[in-house]
Design an enzyme around this catalytic site. Structure first.
Site, PDB file in Angstrom:
ATOM      1  N   HIS A  16      25.575   8.130 -28.772  1.00  0.00           N
ATOM      2  CA  HIS A  16      25.046   7.359 -29.900  1.00  0.00           C
ATOM      3  C   HIS A  16      24.053   8.201 -30.703  1.00  0.00           C
ATOM      4  O   HIS A  16      23.505   9.202 -30.225  1.00  0.00           O
ATOM      5  CB  HIS A  16      24.392   6.063 -29.419  1.00  0.00           C
ATOM      6  CG  HIS A  16      23.146   6.271 -28.592  1.00  0.00           C
ATOM      7  ND1 HIS A  16      21.934   6.655 -29.125  1.00  0.00           N
ATOM      8  CD2 HIS A  16      22.944   6.127 -27.260  1.00  0.00           C
ATOM      9  CE1 HIS A  16      21.034   6.743 -28.181  1.00  0.00           C
ATOM     10  NE2 HIS A  16      21.615   6.435 -27.032  1.00  0.00           N
ATOM     11  N   GLU A 103      23.965   2.940 -19.929  1.00  0.00           N
ATOM     12  CA  GLU A 103      23.101   4.056 -19.557  1.00  0.00           C
ATOM     13  C   GLU A 103      22.582   3.866 -18.136  1.00  0.00           C
ATOM     14  O   GLU A 103      22.543   2.740 -17.610  1.00  0.00           O
ATOM     15  CB  GLU A 103      21.932   4.160 -20.549  1.00  0.00           C
ATOM     16  CG  GLU A 103      20.956   5.299 -20.290  1.00  0.00           C
ATOM     17  CD  GLU A 103      21.587   6.692 -20.293  1.00  0.00           C
ATOM     18  OE1 GLU A 103      22.410   6.962 -19.385  1.00  0.00           O
ATOM     19  OE2 GLU A 103      21.245   7.508 -21.172  1.00  0.00           O
TER      20      GLU A 103
END
Length: 235
Positions: A16, A103
């Site tokens: 990202h 994550e």
């Protein structure tokens, strides 16, 4: 790609774009920190240069996209494909949002800097001989290395099931993972069959793309691309 490897399926790792916490270096797991304007532009630039017909990531060759559930990853997916031509969109059953790509759960270390984590651990009498290393020590109240390994190995098995029958490009079987800095580097380690605590320094900047594949058209010989030649753009 060398002729001998032509058609071998690829796995693209898409991190990202920039957030305020990537700028400061704070560990960002479950916190949904939004992309900065610069972060959005990073991803848009990557998408316009690398995604589309005749480009490095050809939507027609994609079998599946796996995305972290965090908002910063979801937006990154949309921005990456914003410029593709009508009919080349990758949507519906080819797109899966999965916690397997969330994550690393940093637990008590969420929002901290590395130096702050190490200081906190020293106060508790931990790490007397070696400084804290996430790849070896994991995170208090979060995930350890084995837990991350287990969920990534499950995802790798799914990807290999897609790609194994198509080692010579028999049909579209490229895959994109849209996720985060630590989990994508952890994925690369497991793709190469390395234990999580293996010393393997890797960098993947916000908005960047990494590439994994196989040697010798063999699903049992996973590899990473050290460098890629880009297709010549028409026009």
């Amino acid at each position: 790609m060398a002729d001998k490897d032509a058609g071998t399926p690829r796995v693209y790792l898409a991190r990202h774009g920039e957030t305020e916490w990537t700028i400061s270096g704070r560990y960002t797991g479950k916190s949904d920190i939004p992309l900065t304007t610069a972060g959005e532009n990073q991803v848009l630039g990557t998408g316009r240069q690398l995604v589309g017909q005749g480009k490095l990531i050809n939507p027609k060759k994609l079998a599946h996209i796996y995305i972290s559930p965090r908002a910063r990853a979801q937006l990154t997916y949309r921005l990456l494909f914003e410029g593709v031509e009508k009919g080349d969109e990758v949507e519906g059953e080819k797109v899966t949002t999965t916690e397997e790509l969330a994550e690393w759960d940093y637990g008590a270390y969420e929002g901290l800097l590395t130096k702050e984590i190490r200081a906190k651990r020293r106060e508790k009498g931990l790490d007397r001989n070696k400084e804290w290393d996430i790849w070896r020590d994991g995170c208090e109240d979060g995930e350890n290395a084995q837990e991350v390994t287990d969920r990534l190995d499950g995802l790798i098995a799914k990807i290999k099931k897609i790609q194994a029958p198509n080692m010579h490009g028999e049909k579209a079987s490229d895959v994109i993972l849209v996720a985060h800095g630590h989990i994508l580097r952890a994925f690369a380690k497991r793709w190469l069959k390395y234990p999580m605590n293996t010393s393997l320094s890797m960098m993947l900047e916000p908005g960047g793309i990494g590439i994994l594949s196989y040697q010798h058209h063999n699903v049992e010989e996973p590899a990473f691309f050290l460098g890629m030649a880009l297709p010549l753009q028409s026009g």
